[in-house]
Design an enzyme around this catalytic site. Structure first.
Site, mmCIF file in Angstrom:
data_model
loop_
_atom_site.group_PDB
_atom_site.id
_atom_site.type_symbol
_atom_site.label_atom_id
_atom_site.label_comp_id
_atom_site.label_asym_id
_atom_site.label_seq_id
_atom_site.Cartn_x
_atom_site.Cartn_y
_atom_site.Cartn_z
ATOM 1 C CG ASP A 207 47.739 44.194 43.142
ATOM 2 O OD1 ASP A 207 48.575 45.070 42.893
ATOM 3 O OD2 ASP A 207 47.541 43.742 44.289
ATOM 4 C CD GLU A 451 38.980 40.967 42.877
ATOM 5 O OE1 GLU A 451 39.539 41.900 42.282
ATOM 6 O OE2 GLU A 451 38.979 40.851 44.107
ATOM 7 C CE1 TYR A 504 42.356 42.172 50.234
ATOM 8 C CE2 TYR A 504 40.799 41.871 48.432
ATOM 9 C CZ TYR A 504 41.968 41.519 49.080
ATOM 10 O OH TYR A 504 42.756 40.521 48.586
ATOM 11 C CD GLU A 540 41.911 37.964 46.240
ATOM 12 O OE1 GLU A 540 42.050 39.171 46.504
ATOM 13 O OE2 GLU A 540 42.048 37.484 45.107
HETATM 14 C C1 BDP Z 1 42.123 41.606 44.877
HETATM 15 C C2 BDP Z 1 42.800 40.880 43.729
HETATM 16 C C3 BDP Z 1 44.257 40.560 44.031
HETATM 17 C C4 BDP Z 1 44.933 41.791 44.592
HETATM 18 C C5 BDP Z 1 44.224 42.198 45.878
HETATM 19 C C6 BDP Z 1 44.879 43.423 46.533
HETATM 20 O O1 BDP Z 1 42.106 39.694 43.416
HETATM 21 O O2 BDP Z 1 44.903 40.104 42.861
HETATM 22 O O3 BDP Z 1 46.310 41.623 44.788
HETATM 23 O O4 BDP Z 1 42.919 42.539 45.533
HETATM 24 O O5 BDP Z 1 44.501 44.528 46.174
HETATM 25 O O6 BDP Z 1 41.080 42.364 44.434
HETATM 26 O O7 BDP Z 1 45.769 43.250 47.343
#
Ligand code: BDP
Length: 651
Positions: A207, A451, A504, A540
């Site tokens: 991404d 990932e 997330y 993250e």
């Molecule tokens: C994570 C990835 C990262 C993406 C992020 C996203 O590691 O590179 O930019 O999600 O979706 O899964 O913002």
């Protein structure tokens, strides 16, 4: 508290030099010294993208044989920069294939006439496959972006009569295939009712925008013909003494003398030796501490190496100075220790991305980002998702910012990416990362991937091999990869020292339902810890916010939603923070460019700063939190004055 990992690494020690040597040579950062000169080739280069159908016209017409401008129209291209955003031709923006760079240089006479001088051409990075010609002579090839490569070009420039001009031509291909790192696929669109004949697209599985070109400095530098090729330093602490273990690799001559001196920050010699491999002991050493952790942060010594040798042309000497931070790193079942003290990562993930320069190295951006990191009270970052420029790591060494150094192992999403060719390339890339970054005290852990599809059996085997290889290359640092798999499914987690998790909640899942975050985060942490008993970093988490979008109650994509999501995560993190969760890294420090997609609005907007480095509301929230954690976790607690939250935390 079981100190298990260090013991296991020590057993791998003897492998270290064998593997390091597999690379044939060092990659010391080029520096000026009494024996070394450097000439940067930054500035304007001639540039031409090969738009021919098969992208091979440049090779068929041998563009490297004569000045590029004679092959057809060229553009001015700044180096360093990504080529994508520079032109006005839309075809350049997402061009896939070979691009050609060329630059002429005039060399100082001494470089071409003094045969005791070695002239080296060094390319900071070329994404992703590069072929280099000097005066039309094929000189060097390199696979993989984000890492330096170089060639001794003395015999091309020291040819009797002065070659007044040196012509350097570099062809770079940014195509990503199943065996590149990151991997990708090329898809031909064969339906001629929709696409012209031969139409293809580059599929990527990560991404961020696949910026390419000469994104870091290109330079020429000299050494004597007998020279210091590499230095490896590891450090330890024994009671109040610092131990600096060093090994020096010399090339060009077996007969030489060495003087190795360790100087403190006041230039006082604190230890010295005369052998290629040894230990320097520093009683009462000042340790390298991450900033905010101790009242005396980031102390650097200098390892000065002086070499003298006799050659058939007379005596030569070489000097190299390596900054050295004395510190230890260790991992227990529930803690990450720096200098024996628990360290909590409160930091960010970054990208080397900004404005029209793309991923081109830029001093103002570097300094601005470091000022923002300190404003934020961030003590760490991960080099998501590729190794950053060496100058970035030098800043981290000086400022005491801790780094998880990640290789470009991102987008390993498909089963076919876990093949033997890729595995060998991935291991080789780790050799190049470790060779380049091994001496930075700021680097406290290697990350071999982000990932990957680690629920696959094949990925488990693949990652096990890459992790074991990295540990063999550097037994002194923990190794990880960043997982988004479920704890029951992940096949590679058994091999890491620290579990790094991306999640997330309330963004990609249960969107809008912020009330679920604490429950889901607690479940995540508890499950992983119960299964592995290893420290965990939330590597993250985050939400997109378009700067200036507001809504209350919060809705997705507003600054309020980003803040509220962070607040919920923080409550969840605080439940485990003093137990086994050893860090939190926000996704992302700043907005960054991505491929075009219906899911992205001019790139990824999960930054707490905009791409122009202006704060969103979440930046203030994070700043308050990071300084609070810093003030709580500082060692020794009594010395530090509580900082931040006034207007000027550094005065
Ligand atoms: C994570 C990835 C990262 C993406 C992020 C996203 O590691 O590179 O930019 O999600 O979706 O899964 O913002």
């Amino acid at each position: 508290m079981a100190l298990r990992t260090l013991v296991a690494w020590a057993a791998l020690g003897p492998l270290l030099w064998g593997c390091a040597l597999a690379l044939q040579g060092g990659m010391l950062y080029p520096q000026e010294s009494p024996s070394r000169e450097r000439k940067e080739l930054d500035g304007l280069w001639s540039f031409r993208a090969d738009f021919s159908d098969n992208r091979r016209r440049g090779f068929e017409e041998q563009w490297y044989r004569r000045p590029l401008r004679e092959s057809g129209p060229t553009l001015d291209m700044p180096v360093p920069s990504s080529f994508n955003d520079i032109g006005q031709d839309w075809r350049l923006w997402d061009f896939v294939g070979w691009v050609w760079y060329e630059r002429e240089v005039i060399l100082p006479e001494r470089w071409t006439q003094d045969l005791r001088t070695r002239v080296v051409l060094r390319i900071g990075s070329a994404h992703s496959y590069a072929i280099v010609w000097v005066n039309g002579v094929h000189t060097l090839e390199h696979e993989g972006g984000y890492l330096p490569f170089e060639a001794d070009i003395s015999n091309l420039v020291q040819v009797g009569a002065l070659p007044s001009r040196l012509r350097i031509t570099i062809a770079i291909n940014n195509t990503l295939t199943p065996t590149t790192l990151p991997p990708g696929t090329i898809q031909y669109m064969n339906d001629t009712s929709k696409y012209p004949k031969g139409y293809f697209v580059q599929n990527i599985y990560f991404d961020f925008f696949n910026y390419a070109g000469l994104q870091r400095s290109v330079l020429l530098y000299t050494t004597p013909t007998t020279y210091i090729d590499d230095i490896t330093v590891t450090t330890d602490v024994e009671q109040d003494s610092g131990l600096v273990n060093y090994q020096i690799f010399v090339k060009g001559n077996n007969l030489f003398e060495l003087e190795v001196r360790l100087l403190d920050a006041e230039n006082k010699v604190v230890a010295n030796r005369t052998v290629t491999q040894g230990q320097l002991k520093v009683p009462g050493a000042s340790l390298w501490w991450p900033y905010l952790m101790h009242e005396r942060p980031a102390y650097l010594y200098s390892l000065e190496v002086r070499l003298t040798a006799q050659t058939s042309l007379g005596p030569v000497s070489d000097f190299y100075t390596l900054p050295v931070g004395i510190r230890t790193v260790a991992v227990t079942e529930s803690q990450f220790l720096i200098n024996g003290k628990p360290f909590y990562f409160h930091g960010v993930n970054k990208h080397e991305d900004a404005d029209i320069r793309g991923k081109g190295f830029d001093w103002p951006l570097l300094v601005k980002d470091f000022n923002l990191l300190r404003w934020l009270g961030a003590n760490a970052f991960r080099t998501s998702h590729y190794p950053y420029a060496e100058e970035v790591l030098q800043m981290c060494d000086r400022h005491g910012i801790v780094v998880i150094d990640e290789c470009p192992g991102v987008g390993l999403a498909l089963p076919q990416f876990f093949n033997n060719v890729s595995l060998h390339h991935h291991m080789r890339v780790m050799e190049e990362v470790v060779r380049r970054d091994k001496n930075h005290p700021a680097v406290v852990m290697w990350s071999v991937a982000n990932e990957p599809a680690s629920h696959l059996e094949s990925a488990g085997h693949y990652l096990k091999m890459v992790i074991a290889h990295t540990k063999a290359l550097d037994p002194s640092r923990p190794v990880t990869f960043v997982s988004k798999s479920n704890y029951t499914a992940d096949k590679a987690a058994p091999y890491v020292d620290v579990i790094c998790l991306n999640s997330y909640y309330s963004w990609y899942y249960d969107f809008g339902h912020l009330e679920l975050i604490q429950r889901q985060l607690a479940t995540q942490f508890e499950n992983w810890y119960k299964k592995y008993q290893k420290p965990i970093i939330q590597s993250e988490y985050g939400a997109e916010a378009i700067a200036g979008f507001h809504q209350d109650p919060p809705l997705m994509f507003t600054e309020e939603y980003q803040k509220s999501l962070l607040e919920q995560y923080h409550l969840g993190l605080d439940q485990k923070r003093r137990k086994y969760v050893v860090g939190e890294l926000i996704w992302n420090f700043a907005d960054f460019m991505t491929e075009q997609s219906p899911l992205r609005v001019l790139g990824n907007k999960k930054g707490i700063f905009t791409r122009q480095r202006q704060p969103k509301g979440a930046a203030f929230l994070l700043r308050e939190r990071y300084w609070k954690i810093a003030n709580e976790t500082r060692y020794p607690h009594s010395v530090a004055k509580s900082q931040c939250l006034g207007n000027s935390p550094f005065t």
